[in-house]
Design a protein around this motif. Structure first.
Motif, PDB file in Angstrom:
ATOM      1  N   GLY A  73       0.812  -1.213   0.000  1.00 20.28           N
ATOM      2  CA  GLY A  73       0.000   0.000   0.000  1.00 20.28           C
ATOM      3  C   GLY A  73       0.843   1.259   0.000  1.00 20.28           C
ATOM      4  O   GLY A  73       0.565   2.203  -0.739  1.00 20.28           O
ATOM      5  N   SER A  74       1.893   1.278   0.805  1.00 19.34           N
ATOM      6  CA  SER A  74       2.762   2.459   0.854  1.00 19.34           C
ATOM      7  C   SER A  74       3.491   2.675  -0.466  1.00 19.34           C
ATOM      8  O   SER A  74       3.597   3.804  -0.950  1.00 19.34           O
ATOM      9  CB  SER A  74       3.776   2.313   1.978  1.00 19.34           C
ATOM     10  N   VAL A  75       3.978   1.605  -1.049  1.00 20.96           N
ATOM     11  CA  VAL A  75       4.682   1.719  -2.327  1.00 20.96           C
ATOM     12  C   VAL A  75       3.719   2.175  -3.424  1.00 20.96           C
ATOM     13  O   VAL A  75       4.076   3.017  -4.261  1.00 20.96           O
ATOM     14  CB  VAL A  75       5.364   0.389  -2.698  1.00 20.96           C
ATOM     15  N   SER A  76       2.510   1.669  -3.414  1.00 22.46           N
ATOM     16  CA  SER A  76       1.529   2.070  -4.433  1.00 22.46           C
ATOM     17  C   SER A  76       1.196   3.551  -4.339  1.00 22.46           C
ATOM     18  O   SER A  76       1.142   4.245  -5.360  1.00 22.46           O
ATOM     19  CB  SER A  76       0.246   1.254  -4.269  1.00 22.46           C
ATOM     20  N   VAL A  77       0.975   4.037  -3.147  1.00 19.47           N
ATOM     21  CA  VAL A  77       0.652   5.453  -2.987  1.00 19.47           C
ATOM     22  C   VAL A  77       1.858   6.318  -3.335  1.00 19.47           C
ATOM     23  O   VAL A  77       1.713   7.383  -3.938  1.00 19.47           O
ATOM     24  CB  VAL A  77       0.148   5.728  -1.554  1.00 19.47           C
ATOM     25  N   ALA A  78       3.047   5.881  -2.969  1.00 22.35           N
ATOM     26  CA  ALA A  78       4.251   6.653  -3.308  1.00 22.35           C
ATOM     27  C   ALA A  78       4.430   6.740  -4.822  1.00 22.35           C
ATOM     28  O   ALA A  78       4.782   7.807  -5.347  1.00 22.35           O
ATOM     29  CB  ALA A  78       5.473   6.012  -2.663  1.00 22.35           C
ATOM     30  N   ARG A  79       4.184   5.642  -5.528  1.00 27.71           N
ATOM     31  CA  ARG A  79       4.286   5.682  -6.989  1.00 27.71           C
ATOM     32  C   ARG A  79       3.228   6.589  -7.592  1.00 27.71           C
ATOM     33  O   ARG A  79       3.489   7.329  -8.539  1.00 27.71           O
ATOM     34  CB  ARG A  79       4.167   4.271  -7.569  1.00 27.71           C
ATOM     35  N   TYR A  80       2.023   6.543  -7.038  1.00 25.96           N
ATOM     36  CA  TYR A  80       0.947   7.412  -7.524  1.00 25.96           C
ATOM     37  C   TYR A  80       1.305   8.880  -7.294  1.00 25.96           C
ATOM     38  O   TYR A  80       1.107   9.716  -8.177  1.00 25.96           O
ATOM     39  CB  TYR A  80      -0.363   7.055  -6.816  1.00 25.96           C
ATOM     40  N   ALA A  81       1.839   9.197  -6.122  1.00 26.74           N
ATOM     41  CA  ALA A  81       2.200  10.582  -5.811  1.00 26.74           C
ATOM     42  C   ALA A  81       3.356  11.048  -6.689  1.00 26.74           C
ATOM     43  O   ALA A  81       3.380  12.198  -7.124  1.00 26.74           O
ATOM     44  CB  ALA A  81       2.564  10.711  -4.334  1.00 26.74           C
ATOM     45  N   ALA A  82       4.307  10.171  -6.954  1.00 27.76           N
ATOM     46  CA  ALA A  82       5.434  10.535  -7.812  1.00 27.76           C
ATOM     47  C   ALA A  82       4.964  10.776  -9.249  1.00 27.76           C
ATOM     48  O   ALA A  82       5.434  11.696  -9.913  1.00 27.76           O
ATOM     49  CB  ALA A  82       6.489   9.446  -7.781  1.00 27.76           C
TER      50      ALA A  82
END
Length: 87
Positions: A73-82
């Protein structure tokens, strides 16, 4: 042993309350995601303390699944934000 478990429970409760406060109050989406990741970590640690206190490993699959969900979940949101910042 009971004193150690009580101190761990008190500390984890305080950490969970502070994470919930940041989730409710956080000014940005990333602040809320980090707080949610901290909350998932607190739940994982609480399950580990419970398993150690009761000397069993039946909660191990739940611990692994929760840790994996928190990470993904954290990696997915970080990729989305990037991706959002590039546009």
């Amino acid at each position: 042993m009971n004193l150690v478990v009580a101190v761990c429970a008190l500390t984890l409760t305080a950490a969970a309350l502070m994470a919930l406060l940041r989730i409710a109050k956080g000014p940005t989406m990333l602040d809320r995601v980090v707080a949610l990741d901290v909350l998932v970590a607190v739940v994982v640690i609480a399950l580990c303390v419970e398993a150690a206190a009761n000397r069993h490993a039946t909660t191990l699959p739940a611990i692994v699944v929760l840790a994996l969900l928190g990470f993904v979940g954290s990696v997915s949101v970080a990729r989305y934000a990037a991706k959002e910042e590039r546009e």
